[in-house]
Design an enzyme around this catalytic site. Structure first.
Site, PDB file in Angstrom:
ATOM      1  CE  LYS A   1      -3.867  -2.152   2.431  1.00 39.68           C
ATOM      2  NZ  LYS A   1      -4.705  -2.060   3.661  1.00 39.68           N
TER       3      LYS A   1
ATOM      4  CB  THR B   1      -6.223  -5.822  10.166  1.00 40.59           C
ATOM      5  OG1 THR B   1      -6.624  -6.842   9.257  1.00 40.59           O
ATOM      6  CG2 THR B   1      -6.492  -4.470   9.548  1.00 40.59           C
TER       7      THR B   1
ATOM      8  NE  ARG C   1      -6.096 -13.210   5.086  1.00 37.36           N
ATOM      9  CZ  ARG C   1      -6.610 -11.985   5.075  1.00 37.36           C
ATOM     10  NH1 ARG C   1      -6.382 -11.173   4.070  1.00 37.36           N
ATOM     11  NH2 ARG C   1      -7.363 -11.573   6.045  1.00 37.36           N
TER      12      ARG C   1
ATOM     13  NE  ARG D   1      -1.901  -5.900   7.358  1.00 38.00           N
ATOM     14  CZ  ARG D   1      -2.905  -6.633   6.919  1.00 38.00           C
ATOM     15  NH1 ARG D   1      -3.369  -7.644   7.641  1.00 38.00           N
ATOM     16  NH2 ARG D   1      -3.472  -6.357   5.757  1.00 38.00           N
TER      17      ARG D   1
ATOM     18  CG  PHE E   1     -13.567   1.410   6.930  1.00 36.77           C
ATOM     19  CD1 PHE E   1     -13.030   0.908   5.747  1.00 36.77           C
ATOM     20  CD2 PHE E   1     -14.283   0.551   7.748  1.00 36.77           C
ATOM     21  CE1 PHE E   1     -13.199  -0.412   5.381  1.00 36.77           C
ATOM     22  CE2 PHE E   1     -14.457  -0.787   7.394  1.00 36.77           C
ATOM     23  CZ  PHE E   1     -13.913  -1.268   6.198  1.00 36.77           C
TER      24      PHE E   1
ATOM     25  CG  HIS F   1      -5.391  -6.190   0.147  1.00 35.90           C
ATOM     26  ND1 HIS F   1      -6.559  -6.275   0.845  1.00 35.90           N
ATOM     27  CD2 HIS F   1      -5.554  -6.923  -0.984  1.00 35.90           C
ATOM     28  CE1 HIS F   1      -7.416  -7.022   0.148  1.00 35.90           C
ATOM     29  NE2 HIS F   1      -6.830  -7.423  -0.954  1.00 35.90           N
TER      30      HIS F   1
ATOM     31  CG  ASN G   1      -3.306  -2.541   6.956  1.00 37.59           C
ATOM     32  OD1 ASN G   1      -3.015  -2.454   5.777  1.00 37.59           O
ATOM     33  ND2 ASN G   1      -4.520  -2.886   7.363  1.00 37.59           N
TER      34      ASN G   1
ATOM     35  CE1 TYR H   1      -9.147  -2.574  -0.119  1.00 35.95           C
ATOM     36  CE2 TYR H   1      -8.415  -0.846  -1.607  1.00 35.95           C
ATOM     37  CZ  TYR H   1      -8.122  -1.863  -0.719  1.00 35.95           C
ATOM     38  OH  TYR H   1      -6.812  -2.170  -0.425  1.00 35.95           O
TER      39      TYR H   1
ATOM     40  CD  GLU I   1      -8.567  -9.049  -3.402  1.00 37.89           C
ATOM     41  OE1 GLU I   1      -9.248  -8.391  -2.588  1.00 37.89           O
ATOM     42  OE2 GLU I   1      -7.569  -9.706  -3.078  1.00 37.89           O
TER      43      GLU I   1
END
Length: 140
Positions: free
Chosen positions: A11, A93, A87, A104, A59, A117, A114, A51, A128
């Protein structure tokens, strides 16, 4: 164990801090191969589309704003049980709850910033990946 592909994103909060290589190294050190990767600067439309599942969440606007604030690295990772492995590598998160050694825990600034993704299921991974890559862009 099955070889599978998953979607991963580094990100803007991480790319702004020049963490692309460090985060990529964590993936590779944990047995995931990068079979597609590109740097994109999401438009508002792209972020809203990607998203869309969160559109009704409070949010959503902040999420779109954050994801359009700078470059993002979108990737396809491949490996044994890649979805679950990614993951685990990313961590919780909330970086305060993330396990030591996870991306993270090491790099995230907050729940909202964070750093990464990753897809949560095979169906999500397929959607995705297809959102950002054509079949000819994935080489492994």
């Amino acid at each position: 164990m099955a070889i599978e592909r998953t979607f991963s994103m580094i990100k803007p909060d991480a790319t702004k801090r020049n963490l692309t290589g460090a985060i990529t190294k964590v993936f590779e050190d944990n047995g995931l191969r990068i079979v597609a990767s590109k740097r994109v600067w999401m438009s508002k439309r792209e972020a809203e589309g990607f998203y869309a599942v969160h559109k009704e969440r409070p949010f959503f606007g902040e999420l779109v704003e954050g994801m359009t604030s700078g470059p993002t690295i979108v990737q396809v990772l491949e490996g044994e049980n890649a979805i679950l492995k990614n993951r685990e590598i990313m961590g919780a998160t909330n970086p305060a709850q993330a396990a030591e050694g996870t991306i993270r825990k090491q790099f995230a600034l907050s729940i909202g910033e964070n750093s990464v993704h990753g897809s949560d299921a095979p169906e999500t991974a397929a959607e995705e990946i297809a959102y950002w890559f054509s079949a000819t862009e994935i080489v492994g």
